[in-house]
Motif scaffolding. Structure first.
Motif, PDB file in Angstrom:
ATOM      1  N   PHE A   7       0.858  -1.180   0.000  1.00 40.01           N
ATOM      2  CA  PHE A   7       0.000   0.000   0.000  1.00 40.01           C
ATOM      3  C   PHE A   7       0.894   1.230   0.000  1.00 40.01           C
ATOM      4  N   ASP A   8       0.781   2.025  -1.034  1.00 38.26           N
ATOM      5  CA  ASP A   8       1.629   3.194  -1.214  1.00 38.26           C
ATOM      6  C   ASP A   8       0.777   4.444  -1.105  1.00 38.26           C
ATOM      7  N   ALA A  10       1.130   7.159  -2.696  1.00 39.50           N
ATOM      8  CA  ALA A  10       1.048   7.914  -3.943  1.00 39.50           C
ATOM      9  C   ALA A  10      -0.381   7.894  -4.486  1.00 39.50           C
ATOM     10  N   SER A  11      -0.792   8.983  -5.109  1.00 42.24           N
ATOM     11  CA  SER A  11      -2.163   9.060  -5.614  1.00 42.24           C
ATOM     12  C   SER A  11      -2.419   8.077  -6.754  1.00 42.24           C
ATOM     13  N   ASN A  12      -1.378   7.629  -7.436  1.00 41.59           N
ATOM     14  CA  ASN A  12      -1.549   6.689  -8.541  1.00 41.59           C
ATOM     15  C   ASN A  12      -1.176   5.250  -8.152  1.00 41.59           C
ATOM     16  N   ALA A  13      -1.166   4.953  -6.875  1.00 35.85           N
ATOM     17  CA  ALA A  13      -0.798   3.612  -6.410  1.00 35.85           C
ATOM     18  C   ALA A  13      -1.860   2.593  -6.814  1.00 35.85           C
ATOM     19  N   TYR A  15      -1.585  -0.821  -5.454  1.00 33.47           N
ATOM     20  CA  TYR A  15      -1.607  -1.814  -4.378  1.00 33.47           C
ATOM     21  C   TYR A  15      -1.324  -3.228  -4.889  1.00 33.47           C
ATOM     22  N   ASP A  16      -0.190  -3.370  -5.549  1.00 29.67           N
ATOM     23  CA  ASP A  16       0.218  -4.657  -6.108  1.00 29.67           C
ATOM     24  C   ASP A  16       0.541  -5.680  -5.031  1.00 29.67           C
ATOM     25  N   TRP A  58      10.429  -7.344  -5.886  1.00 31.84           N
ATOM     26  CA  TRP A  58       9.761  -6.509  -6.899  1.00 31.84           C
ATOM     27  C   TRP A  58       9.735  -7.201  -8.259  1.00 31.84           C
ATOM     28  N   ARG A  61       6.020  -9.846  -9.139  1.00 31.14           N
ATOM     29  CA  ARG A  61       4.651  -9.347  -8.989  1.00 31.14           C
ATOM     30  C   ARG A  61       3.673 -10.471  -9.300  1.00 31.14           C
ATOM     31  N   TYR A  76       3.779   2.097   2.654  1.00 31.33           N
ATOM     32  CA  TYR A  76       4.730   3.154   2.312  1.00 31.33           C
ATOM     33  C   TYR A  76       4.001   4.484   2.437  1.00 31.33           C
ATOM     34  N   GLU A  77       4.626   5.458   3.081  1.00 29.58           N
ATOM     35  CA  GLU A  77       4.108   6.825   3.179  1.00 29.58           C
ATOM     36  C   GLU A  77       2.691   6.889   3.747  1.00 29.58           C
TER      37      GLU A  77
END
Length: 102
Positions: A7-8, A10-13, A15-16, A58, A61, A76-77
């Motif tokens: 879970f990131d 970033a607005s374009n994450a 959630y891979d 990474w 995936r 993250y963040e």
């Protein structure tokens, strides 16, 4: 292999989900925990070992429709989520007042 959903903030994450070996998983999640925050992970472990492990992770995936379970959540963040996971166990998630989320 164990699956980790990321879970990131970033607005374009997207959630891979990524696959990790048992040893890689253990670097990120202490025994009994299945929720981790990246800053805490790097506070506990050697950055070189983690960077190598993440490079391998990474590359693995897992498409969500093919995932056979999720074994860990990595944030993250998103430090604001820490208060909901005081035990770093997903099943024990709670509101800041201590009431259960589930």
């Amino acid at each position: 292999m164990k699956n980790i959903q990321v879970f990131d903030g970033a607005s374009n994450a997207v959630y891979d989900i990524f696959s990790a070996t048992d040893d890689e998983f253990a670097l990120i999640f202490p025994t009994g925990e299945d929720v981790a925050f990246i800053d805490e992970v790097y506070e506990r472990q050697d950055a070189g070992a983690l960077n190598s492990a993440f490079e391998r992770i990474w590359a693995r995936r897992v498409p969500k429709k093919e995932a056979m379970g999720i074994h860990g959540l990595l944030f993250y963040e998103l430090d604001e989520k820490k208060k909901f996971y005081p035990t770093r166990r997903d099943e024990e998630a709670q509101n800041p007042d201590g009431t259960h989320l589930r």
